[in-house]
Design a protein around this motif. Sequence first.
Motif, mmCIF file in Angstrom:
data_model
loop_
_atom_site.group_PDB
_atom_site.id
_atom_site.type_symbol
_atom_site.label_atom_id
_atom_site.label_comp_id
_atom_site.label_asym_id
_atom_site.label_seq_id
_atom_site.Cartn_x
_atom_site.Cartn_y
_atom_site.Cartn_z
ATOM 1 N N SER A 25 1.049 -1.425 -0.119
ATOM 2 C CA SER A 25 -0.112 0.047 0.144
ATOM 3 C C SER A 25 1.176 0.980 0.098
ATOM 4 N N PRO A 26 0.446 2.238 -0.354
ATOM 5 C CA PRO A 26 1.216 3.711 -0.359
ATOM 6 C C PRO A 26 1.095 3.879 1.511
ATOM 7 N N LYS A 27 1.686 4.722 1.280
ATOM 8 C CA LYS A 27 1.844 5.505 2.843
ATOM 9 C C LYS A 27 1.927 7.482 2.489
ATOM 10 N N ILE A 28 0.150 7.208 2.492
ATOM 11 C CA ILE A 28 -0.027 9.023 3.080
ATOM 12 C C ILE A 28 0.046 9.753 3.854
ATOM 13 N N GLU A 29 0.325 10.715 3.426
ATOM 14 C CA GLU A 29 0.685 11.825 4.822
ATOM 15 C C GLU A 29 -0.362 13.029 4.156
ATOM 16 N N THR A 30 -1.083 13.316 5.819
ATOM 17 C CA THR A 30 -1.947 14.514 5.848
ATOM 18 C C THR A 30 -2.120 15.382 6.462
ATOM 19 N N THR A 31 -2.303 16.739 6.537
ATOM 20 C CA THR A 31 -2.272 17.384 6.870
ATOM 21 C C THR A 31 -3.200 18.541 7.532
ATOM 22 N N ASP A 32 -4.144 18.773 8.352
ATOM 23 C CA ASP A 32 -4.707 19.116 9.288
ATOM 24 C C ASP A 32 -5.164 20.786 10.096
ATOM 25 N N GLN A 33 -5.462 21.392 9.153
ATOM 26 C CA GLN A 33 -4.937 22.773 10.560
ATOM 27 C C GLN A 33 -6.665 22.761 10.952
ATOM 28 N N SER A 34 -6.936 23.162 12.129
ATOM 29 C CA SER A 34 -8.037 23.550 13.138
ATOM 30 C C SER A 34 -7.932 24.381 14.396
ATOM 31 N N THR A 35 -9.603 24.933 14.668
ATOM 32 C CA THR A 35 -9.408 25.373 15.808
ATOM 33 C C THR A 35 -10.389 25.287 16.653
ATOM 34 N N GLY A 36 -10.279 25.509 17.631
ATOM 35 C CA GLY A 36 -11.391 25.500 18.590
ATOM 36 C C GLY A 36 -10.463 25.272 20.703
ATOM 37 N N LYS A 37 -10.491 24.816 21.668
ATOM 38 C CA LYS A 37 -10.590 24.523 22.501
ATOM 39 C C LYS A 37 -9.537 23.410 23.498
ATOM 40 N N LEU A 38 -8.593 23.596 23.894
ATOM 41 C CA LEU A 38 -7.694 22.732 24.730
ATOM 42 C C LEU A 38 -7.701 23.450 26.165
ATOM 43 N N LEU A 39 -8.290 22.170 26.954
ATOM 44 C CA LEU A 39 -8.243 22.874 28.344
ATOM 45 C C LEU A 39 -9.101 24.302 28.895
ATOM 46 N N ASP A 40 -10.198 24.397 28.148
ATOM 47 C CA ASP A 40 -10.794 25.725 27.956
ATOM 48 C C ASP A 40 -10.019 26.955 27.183
#
Length: 138
Positions: A25-40
Motif C-alpha cells: 500500500s502507499p504511505k500517505i501524509e495528511t495535514t490538518d488545520q483546526s481551531t477549538g479549545k484545549l483545557l478551555d
Amino acid sequence: MSGELLGESRGKIIGTRIVELLETSPKIETTDQSTGKLLDIDMQDISTARSVWRSPDTFYAEGIGVVTSTSGEVAMYTGTGMGKGSLWSPETLFHGILLFRSSTPQWSRLNGIVAVVEYTVDAEGNSHSRIWEWKGRP
C-alpha cells in the motif's frame, strides 16, 4: 476508561500527498488545520499524520502536531492509532492516543498524561476532534 474532556476542535484537511510506495500500500501524509479549545483555552492546531493502509478499509497512522493559544502559548504532541476509511475518500474515523509536552503554564497539566483522541473527517475534508484524558482503571 477515559476521563475528562480536555478539548475539541474543528478544521479542514489542507494537504495530502503520497510519501512512499510500500509493498502492499502507499504511505500517505495528511495535514490538518483546526481551531477549538484545549483545557478551555482558545487554540489553533496544525498536525501532520502518515497513514499506512492495512486492508481496504483500515489504516495505521502516526502523527505530530503543534497547538498555539491566542496569547502565544505552545504545546506539541505525538500520536498513534488506527482508523477506518477508504483510500479514495477523505471520510475517516480514527481513534488513537496523544502524548503532549508543553513548558507553558497554560498547558503544563498535559505533560505526562495519555490522551485519547477521536478524529473524524467528512467527504468534504472537514475534521472534528475530541480529546479526553485517559484515566485507566480506578
